[in-house]
Motif scaffolding. Sequence first.
Motif, short mmCIF file in Angstrom:
data_model
loop_
_atom_site.label_atom_id
_atom_site.label_comp_id
_atom_site.label_asym_id
_atom_site.label_seq_id
_atom_site.Cartn_x
_atom_site.Cartn_y
_atom_site.Cartn_z
N GLN A 69 14.18 13.43 27.98
CA GLN A 69 14.97 12.51 27.17
C GLN A 69 14.23 11.23 26.82
OE1 GLN A 69 17.96 13.14 25.74
NE2 GLN A 69 17.73 15.22 26.54
N LYS A 70 13.23 10.84 27.62
CA LYS A 70 12.49 9.61 27.29
C LYS A 70 11.73 9.74 25.98
CE LYS A 70 8.45 10.59 30.23
NZ LYS A 70 7.63 11.18 29.19
N ASP A 71 11.47 10.98 25.58
CA ASP A 71 10.78 11.22 24.31
C ASP A 71 11.74 11.53 23.17
OD1 ASP A 71 8.27 10.90 25.54
OD2 ASP A 71 8.27 13.00 26.18
N VAL A 72 13.04 11.57 23.49
CA VAL A 72 14.06 11.92 22.49
C VAL A 72 14.92 10.73 22.12
CG1 VAL A 72 16.08 13.38 22.04
CG2 VAL A 72 14.11 14.33 23.28
N LEU A 73 15.39 10.01 23.13
CA LEU A 73 16.29 8.88 22.91
C LEU A 73 15.50 7.60 22.70
CD1 LEU A 73 18.91 9.66 25.72
CD2 LEU A 73 19.06 10.25 23.29
N GLU A 74 16.04 6.72 21.87
CA GLU A 74 15.32 5.49 21.55
C GLU A 74 16.25 4.28 21.63
OE1 GLU A 74 13.80 6.11 17.64
OE2 GLU A 74 12.16 7.40 18.30
N GLY A 75 15.65 3.12 21.77
CA GLY A 75 16.36 1.85 21.66
C GLY A 75 17.54 1.73 22.59
N GLY A 137 38.16 13.31 46.80
CA GLY A 137 37.76 11.91 46.92
C GLY A 137 36.40 11.61 46.33
N LEU A 138 35.89 12.51 45.50
CA LEU A 138 34.56 12.34 44.91
C LEU A 138 34.68 11.93 43.44
CD1 LEU A 138 32.92 15.52 46.43
CD2 LEU A 138 32.58 13.16 47.18
N GLY A 139 33.71 11.17 42.98
CA GLY A 139 33.65 10.78 41.58
C GLY A 139 32.66 11.64 40.83
N ALA A 140 32.80 11.71 39.52
CA ALA A 140 31.91 12.52 38.70
C ALA A 140 31.95 12.03 37.26
CB ALA A 140 32.32 14.00 38.76
N SER A 141 31.02 12.51 36.46
CA SER A 141 31.05 12.29 35.02
C SER A 141 30.54 13.56 34.36
CB SER A 141 30.21 11.08 34.60
OG SER A 141 28.82 11.34 34.81
N LEU A 142 30.83 13.71 33.09
CA LEU A 142 30.39 14.90 32.35
C LEU A 142 29.30 14.50 31.37
CD1 LEU A 142 31.06 17.94 32.10
CD2 LEU A 142 32.53 17.35 30.17
N GLN A 143 28.14 15.14 31.49
CA GLN A 143 26.98 14.81 30.66
C GLN A 143 26.54 16.03 29.84
OE1 GLN A 143 26.18 11.68 30.52
NE2 GLN A 143 27.62 11.21 32.16
N HIS A 144 25.76 15.77 28.80
CA HIS A 144 25.34 16.84 27.88
C HIS A 144 23.87 16.65 27.48
CE1 HIS A 144 29.71 16.37 27.51
NE2 HIS A 144 29.71 17.68 27.43
N PHE A 145 22.99 16.64 28.48
CA PHE A 145 21.56 16.50 28.23
C PHE A 145 20.91 17.88 28.08
CE2 PHE A 145 22.53 12.58 30.66
CZ PHE A 145 22.09 11.65 29.74
N ASN A 146 19.90 17.96 27.23
CA ASN A 146 19.09 19.17 27.05
C ASN A 146 19.91 20.40 26.69
OD1 ASN A 146 17.25 17.31 28.03
ND2 ASN A 146 16.23 18.73 29.40
N VAL A 147 21.06 20.20 26.03
CA VAL A 147 21.82 21.36 25.57
C VAL A 147 21.28 21.79 24.20
CG1 VAL A 147 23.89 20.75 26.88
CG2 VAL A 147 23.65 19.92 24.54
N GLY A 148 21.31 23.07 23.95
CA GLY A 148 20.79 23.61 22.70
C GLY A 148 20.10 24.93 22.97
#
Length: 199
Positions: A69-75, A137-148
């Motif tokens: 992702q460092k080469d994909v996402l910017e700014g 009692g656990l926290g989480a988030s939903l992410q969508h990296f490197n999908v495709g």
Amino acid sequence: MSTFVNLVEKRRSIYVLGTDSQYSKKEITDRVREVVKQVPTAFNSQTTRVVVLFDEANDKFWNHIYDVQKDVLEGQMWDMMSGIITGSKNGIGTVLFFEDTDAVKEMPAQGVREEAYKQNNNANAQYAIWLALTEMGLGASLQHFNVGYEQGFDKGTKEMFNLPESYEMLAQMPFGSVEQEAGEKEHIDADVQVKVFDK
């Protein structure tokens, strides 16, 4: 208010994760397995595949995501998302969500219906597991990296864990102890979200 509604209300996107939990890796994995087993799927197709990562495997995965992702996402987008990527390693683990495209093709549906059923199947598992983690009692988030899948973006992940080529990665859910609660959440008017007719 019912216990279920309380649980739905308590489930939030948690980005600051830790490793404090009364549950073992086996207990968490067993809960995930039971939830996935019971989740409804179109035509009982059971197309969803889930991978649970802990410890070194979790670090390895998120290091891979960072490197890509460092080469994909910017700014500003990179500034925001790089923190989520590095923070995801601080928790207990990550649930990876896949659809087995071979199993998807076996459903009695094609085209847009096949795609909709596949997405619905996976979304059911995502939400059910998120609620289960919340109940623990656990926290989480939903992410969508490197999908495709078609573009091969998830190929590196499959190679890393020796997963079948037919697996299509749709999302990731890093989880752990809640080290920082979610902020206030605004809601649009209920009458806008839910319409009721009786004639």
